[in-house]
Design a protein around this motif. Structure first.
Motif, PDB file in Angstrom:
ATOM      1  N   CYS A 256      -9.971  -8.660  -4.008  1.00  0.00           N
ATOM      2  CA  CYS A 256     -10.045  -7.645  -5.061  1.00  0.00           C
ATOM      3  C   CYS A 256     -11.418  -7.724  -5.726  1.00  0.00           C
ATOM      4  N   LYS A 257     -11.658  -6.839  -6.665  1.00  0.00           N
ATOM      5  CA  LYS A 257     -12.981  -6.785  -7.294  1.00  0.00           C
ATOM      6  C   LYS A 257     -13.323  -8.061  -8.059  1.00  0.00           C
ATOM      7  N   ASN A 258     -12.296  -8.847  -8.405  1.00  0.00           N
ATOM      8  CA  ASN A 258     -12.523 -10.103  -9.115  1.00  0.00           C
ATOM      9  C   ASN A 258     -12.577 -11.310  -8.189  1.00  0.00           C
ATOM     10  N   GLY A 259     -12.565 -11.044  -6.888  1.00  0.00           N
ATOM     11  CA  GLY A 259     -12.725 -12.125  -5.923  1.00  0.00           C
ATOM     12  C   GLY A 259     -11.444 -12.841  -5.540  1.00  0.00           C
ATOM     13  N   HIS A 260     -10.311 -12.237  -5.798  1.00  0.00           N
ATOM     14  CA  HIS A 260      -9.032 -12.853  -5.445  1.00  0.00           C
ATOM     15  C   HIS A 260      -8.427 -12.169  -4.224  1.00  0.00           C
ATOM     16  N   GLN A 261      -7.673 -12.938  -3.441  1.00  0.00           N
ATOM     17  CA  GLN A 261      -7.045 -12.416  -2.239  1.00  0.00           C
ATOM     18  C   GLN A 261      -6.134 -11.227  -2.564  1.00  0.00           C
ATOM     19  N   LEU A 262      -6.176 -10.219  -1.705  1.00  0.00           N
ATOM     20  CA  LEU A 262      -5.255  -9.088  -1.802  1.00  0.00           C
ATOM     21  C   LEU A 262      -3.960  -9.409  -1.055  1.00  0.00           C
ATOM     22  N   ARG A 263      -2.867  -8.819  -1.499  1.00  0.00           N
ATOM     23  CA  ARG A 263      -1.550  -9.020  -0.875  1.00  0.00           C
ATOM     24  C   ARG A 263      -0.878  -7.655  -0.721  1.00  0.00           C
ATOM     25  N   PRO A 264       0.148  -7.559   0.101  1.00  0.00           N
ATOM     26  CA  PRO A 264       0.879  -6.290   0.199  1.00  0.00           C
ATOM     27  C   PRO A 264       1.452  -5.885  -1.166  1.00  0.00           C
ATOM     28  N   HIS A 265       1.425  -4.584  -1.440  1.00  0.00           N
ATOM     29  CA  HIS A 265       1.991  -4.074  -2.699  1.00  0.00           C
ATOM     30  C   HIS A 265       3.496  -3.857  -2.474  1.00  0.00           C
ATOM     31  N   ILE A 266       4.187  -4.975  -2.313  1.00  0.00           N
ATOM     32  CA  ILE A 266       5.620  -4.987  -2.014  1.00  0.00           C
ATOM     33  C   ILE A 266       6.321  -5.884  -3.027  1.00  0.00           C
ATOM     34  N   VAL A 267       7.463  -5.428  -3.517  1.00  0.00           N
ATOM     35  CA  VAL A 267       8.266  -6.289  -4.398  1.00  0.00           C
ATOM     36  C   VAL A 267       9.084  -7.215  -3.513  1.00  0.00           C
ATOM     37  N   TRP A 268       8.742  -8.486  -3.537  1.00  0.00           N
ATOM     38  CA  TRP A 268       9.450  -9.470  -2.724  1.00  0.00           C
ATOM     39  C   TRP A 268      10.676 -10.011  -3.458  1.00  0.00           C
ATOM     40  N   PHE A 269      11.570 -10.620  -2.698  1.00  0.00           N
ATOM     41  CA  PHE A 269      12.738 -11.244  -3.296  1.00  0.00           C
ATOM     42  C   PHE A 269      12.292 -12.286  -4.320  1.00  0.00           C
ATOM     43  N   GLY A 270      12.931 -12.259  -5.480  1.00  0.00           N
ATOM     44  CA  GLY A 270      12.580 -13.187  -6.543  1.00  0.00           C
ATOM     45  C   GLY A 270      11.551 -12.644  -7.514  1.00  0.00           C
ATOM     46  N   GLU A 271      10.989 -11.457  -7.210  1.00  0.00           N
ATOM     47  CA  GLU A 271      10.001 -10.847  -8.106  1.00  0.00           C
ATOM     48  C   GLU A 271      10.646  -9.749  -8.938  1.00  0.00           C
ATOM     49  N   ASP A 272      10.053  -9.486 -10.097  1.00  0.00           N
ATOM     50  CA  ASP A 272      10.530  -8.404 -10.945  1.00  0.00           C
ATOM     51  C   ASP A 272      10.306  -7.047 -10.271  1.00  0.00           C
ATOM     52  N   VAL A 273      11.145  -6.084 -10.640  1.00  0.00           N
ATOM     53  CA  VAL A 273      10.989  -4.708 -10.156  1.00  0.00           C
ATOM     54  C   VAL A 273      10.413  -3.905 -11.321  1.00  0.00           C
ATOM     55  N   PRO A 274       9.097  -3.758 -11.386  1.00  0.00           N
ATOM     56  CA  PRO A 274       8.467  -3.191 -12.588  1.00  0.00           C
ATOM     57  C   PRO A 274       8.845  -1.741 -12.883  1.00  0.00           C
ATOM     58  N   LEU A 275       9.254  -0.976 -11.886  1.00  0.00           N
ATOM     59  CA  LEU A 275       9.551   0.443 -12.111  1.00  0.00           C
ATOM     60  C   LEU A 275      11.031   0.713 -12.372  1.00  0.00           C
ATOM     61  N   ILE A 276      11.830  -0.338 -12.524  1.00  0.00           N
ATOM     62  CA  ILE A 276      13.273  -0.129 -12.672  1.00  0.00           C
ATOM     63  C   ILE A 276      13.610   0.626 -13.963  1.00  0.00           C
ATOM     64  N   GLU A 277      12.886   0.366 -15.048  1.00  0.00           N
ATOM     65  CA  GLU A 277      13.169   1.061 -16.305  1.00  0.00           C
ATOM     66  C   GLU A 277      12.842   2.548 -16.191  1.00  0.00           C
ATOM     67  N   LYS A 278      11.738   2.862 -15.554  1.00  0.00           N
ATOM     68  CA  LYS A 278      11.373   4.264 -15.342  1.00  0.00           C
ATOM     69  C   LYS A 278      12.431   4.953 -14.480  1.00  0.00           C
ATOM     70  N   ALA A 279      12.916   4.243 -13.461  1.00  0.00           N
ATOM     71  CA  ALA A 279      13.948   4.805 -12.589  1.00  0.00           C
ATOM     72  C   ALA A 279      15.225   5.079 -13.372  1.00  0.00           C
ATOM     73  N   ALA A 280      15.591   4.166 -14.251  1.00  0.00           N
ATOM     74  CA  ALA A 280      16.793   4.352 -15.073  1.00  0.00           C
ATOM     75  C   ALA A 280      16.653   5.577 -15.971  1.00  0.00           C
TER      76      ALA A 280
END
Length: 227
Positions: A132-156
């Motif tokens: 990324c622009k700050n020099g950190h490794q990029l990862r897939p933009h996927i919600v993995w098991f054990g991670e929060d689902v940030p868009l769940i409130e918007k979906a509700a």
């Protein structure tokens, strides 16, 4: 204009040839999901995880929206339509839907391992050393098991405004997504399309025990009869 909210899952894209991981042996393309869909798996073997999603991303360019995707997009001709999908492919968008919320992320995006809000479009392979622009490794933009689902409130919030709730290709057993149908107004009819439904029809819920493509044909017929 009536607002139709559509909740979709893996069964929606299965007929396009997109493999699902919720099969009987618990494997996804031959991999234990805990190896390729958890933060722990990524920490243990990032190359394996990146390669896994590179293959999924490549596969996405080999498949097309199926008849069910097309039918859902066609709803926009007469209704206000919001699609909330658990799928990480872009088949709803390619079919023509204009408002799609991806609960579990998107294959064609990546994000920084340092800043989850640093998200980029990505159509090629992602490898170790892509930063990324700050020099950190990029990862897939996927919600993995054990991670929060940030868009769940918007979906509700979207579900709260539904005049009709349509559920296609998902057993609605994986939380927090499974709880979304509880946000629909009490007077909003619910249509549940699944070849092996785990619920039965009642005064509010109409179960259509079909695949996504056949189920959408029946849904359109029911909708036309009521309009």
């Amino acid at each position: 204009m009536k607002h139709i909210v559509v909740l979709t899952g893996a069964g929606m894209s299965a007929e396009s040839g997109v493999k699902t991981f919720r099969d009987e042996n618990g494997l996804w393309e031959g991999h234990d999901v805990m190896e390729v869909a958890t933060p722990e798996g990524f920490a243990k073997n990032p190359e394996l995880v990146l390669d896994f999603y590179n293959q999924r991303r490549r596969q996405l360019f080999e498949v097309e929206p199926n008849a069910a995707h097309i039918k859902i997009a066609k709803l926009e001709e007469q209704y206000d339509v919001s699609v909330i999908t658990q799928n990480v492919d872009n088949l709803h968008e390619r079919a023509g839907n204009t408002r799609v919320l991806h609960l579990h992320g998107e294959l064609l995006k990546v994000r920084s391992t340092f800043d989850a809000n640093d998200i980029q479009e990505w159509t090629t392979d992602l490898v170790l050393g892509d930063l990324c622009k700050n020099g950190h490794q990029l990862r897939p933009h996927i919600v993995w098991f054990g991670e929060d689902v940030p868009l769940i409130e918007k979906a509700a919030q979207i579900c709260e405004t539904a005049d009709v709730l349509l559920i296609v290709g998902t057993s609605m057993q994986v939380y927090p997504a499974a709880g979304l149908m509880n946000y629909a107004p009490s007077n909003a009819p619910i249509y549940f399309i699944d070849p092996k439904p785990n619920i039965e029809s009642n005064a509010r819920v109409t179960v259509i025990a079909e695949t996504a493509t056949l189920g959408m044909q029946k849904f359109f017929k029911l909708l036309s009869e009521q309009s």
